[in-house]
Design a protein around this motif. Structure first.
Motif, short mmCIF file in Angstrom:
data_model
loop_
_atom_site.label_atom_id
_atom_site.label_comp_id
_atom_site.label_asym_id
_atom_site.label_seq_id
_atom_site.Cartn_x
_atom_site.Cartn_y
_atom_site.Cartn_z
N LEU A 216 -13.41 -10.36 -35.31
CA LEU A 216 -14.32 -10.24 -36.21
C LEU A 216 -15.67 -9.67 -35.87
O LEU A 216 -16.18 -10.28 -34.77
CB LEU A 216 -14.75 -11.75 -37.02
CG LEU A 216 -15.55 -11.73 -38.08
CD1 LEU A 216 -15.17 -10.90 -39.12
CD2 LEU A 216 -15.74 -13.02 -38.69
N ILE A 217 -15.89 -8.52 -36.37
CA ILE A 217 -17.10 -7.76 -35.82
C ILE A 217 -18.07 -7.30 -37.16
O ILE A 217 -17.63 -7.09 -38.18
CB ILE A 217 -16.57 -6.51 -35.38
CG1 ILE A 217 -15.47 -6.73 -34.20
CG2 ILE A 217 -17.79 -5.67 -34.53
CD1 ILE A 217 -14.49 -5.56 -33.85
N VAL A 218 -19.39 -7.62 -36.83
CA VAL A 218 -20.34 -7.18 -37.77
C VAL A 218 -21.42 -6.37 -37.13
O VAL A 218 -21.91 -6.63 -36.33
CB VAL A 218 -21.12 -8.53 -38.12
CG1 VAL A 218 -21.98 -8.02 -39.32
CG2 VAL A 218 -20.22 -9.38 -39.08
N ASP A 219 -21.31 -5.10 -37.89
CA ASP A 219 -22.28 -4.21 -37.11
C ASP A 219 -22.25 -3.96 -35.54
O ASP A 219 -23.07 -3.78 -35.01
CB ASP A 219 -23.74 -4.28 -37.52
CG ASP A 219 -23.83 -3.97 -39.05
OD1 ASP A 219 -22.94 -3.41 -39.67
OD2 ASP A 219 -24.61 -4.77 -39.68
N GLY A 220 -20.95 -4.16 -34.94
CA GLY A 220 -21.02 -4.08 -33.53
C GLY A 220 -20.90 -5.07 -32.87
O GLY A 220 -20.67 -5.26 -31.69
N VAL A 221 -21.16 -6.45 -33.67
CA VAL A 221 -21.63 -7.68 -32.89
C VAL A 221 -20.05 -8.48 -33.04
O VAL A 221 -19.53 -8.81 -34.04
CB VAL A 221 -22.46 -8.54 -33.46
CG1 VAL A 221 -22.61 -10.02 -32.88
CG2 VAL A 221 -23.89 -7.78 -33.38
N VAL A 222 -19.59 -8.95 -31.98
CA VAL A 222 -18.36 -9.52 -32.05
C VAL A 222 -18.57 -10.88 -32.07
O VAL A 222 -19.09 -11.73 -31.30
CB VAL A 222 -17.29 -9.43 -30.55
CG1 VAL A 222 -16.10 -10.29 -30.87
CG2 VAL A 222 -17.14 -7.88 -30.32
N LEU A 223 -18.10 -11.39 -33.25
CA LEU A 223 -18.30 -12.88 -33.71
C LEU A 223 -17.14 -13.76 -33.28
O LEU A 223 -17.26 -14.74 -33.22
CB LEU A 223 -18.48 -12.93 -35.28
CG LEU A 223 -19.80 -12.38 -35.69
CD1 LEU A 223 -19.97 -12.59 -37.24
CD2 LEU A 223 -21.18 -12.63 -35.16
N ALA A 224 -15.87 -13.19 -33.61
CA ALA A 224 -14.60 -13.79 -33.08
C ALA A 224 -13.49 -12.86 -32.20
O ALA A 224 -13.70 -11.82 -32.87
CB ALA A 224 -14.04 -14.51 -34.28
N SER A 225 -13.08 -13.44 -31.22
CA SER A 225 -12.35 -12.54 -30.59
C SER A 225 -10.63 -13.19 -30.32
O SER A 225 -11.10 -14.26 -29.67
CB SER A 225 -12.99 -12.19 -29.20
OG SER A 225 -11.98 -11.34 -28.54
#
Length: 134
Positions: free
Chosen positions: A105-114
């Motif tokens: 899960l990625i928001v504007d290039g920030v990986v929140l879940a991998s």
């Protein structure tokens, strides 16, 4: 800038529980056409999260599902997002690697879940928190 939420689906997940070419393909000697076996919600981790995000987020936030094999699009997106946040060198490589994992899960290039998506409610809360920081 419009925000972008990206869900990296698993290799066998159907893109939001539908769509052509996301099902199995018959071998050539069996006719070579598509066959889409019905799937239940327990078999698809991306669709419930996508639907929850799309329902909860404003219309100007793009919510997209990407295949992990689409690295030609995904790697530059992750690099640009990491650089906007000031990441360089090993930290940037680690962020890109985390974002390339299936079910990320990625928001504007920030990986929140991998490597595994959270449940829909947790995903919505995490994305809303990240968007509030912008």
């Amino acid at each position: 800038m419009t925000s972008r939420v990206v869900l990296v689906r698993g290799p066998r997940d159907v893109a939001a529980s539908g769509g052509c070419c996301s099902g199995d393909v018959k071998p050539f000697d069996e006719g070579g056409s598509h066959r889409h076996a019905p799937r239940d919600e327990s078999d698809d981790g991306v669709a419930p999260v996508y639907r929850a995000l799309r329902a909860a987020l404003p219309g100007d936030v793009a919510v997209e599902i990407v295949s992990p094999s689409n690295w030609l699009w995904l790697v530059p997106e992750l690099v640009r997002g990491g650089r906007r946040r000031g990441l360089r060198g090993p930290a940037l490589r680690q962020s890109v690697r985390a974002g390339m994992a299936v079910e990320s899960l990625i928001v504007d290039g920030v990986v929140l879940a991998s490597g595994g998506l959270p449940d829909p409610d947790t995903a919505v809360a995490a994305v809303e928190a990240q968007l509030a920081l912008r």
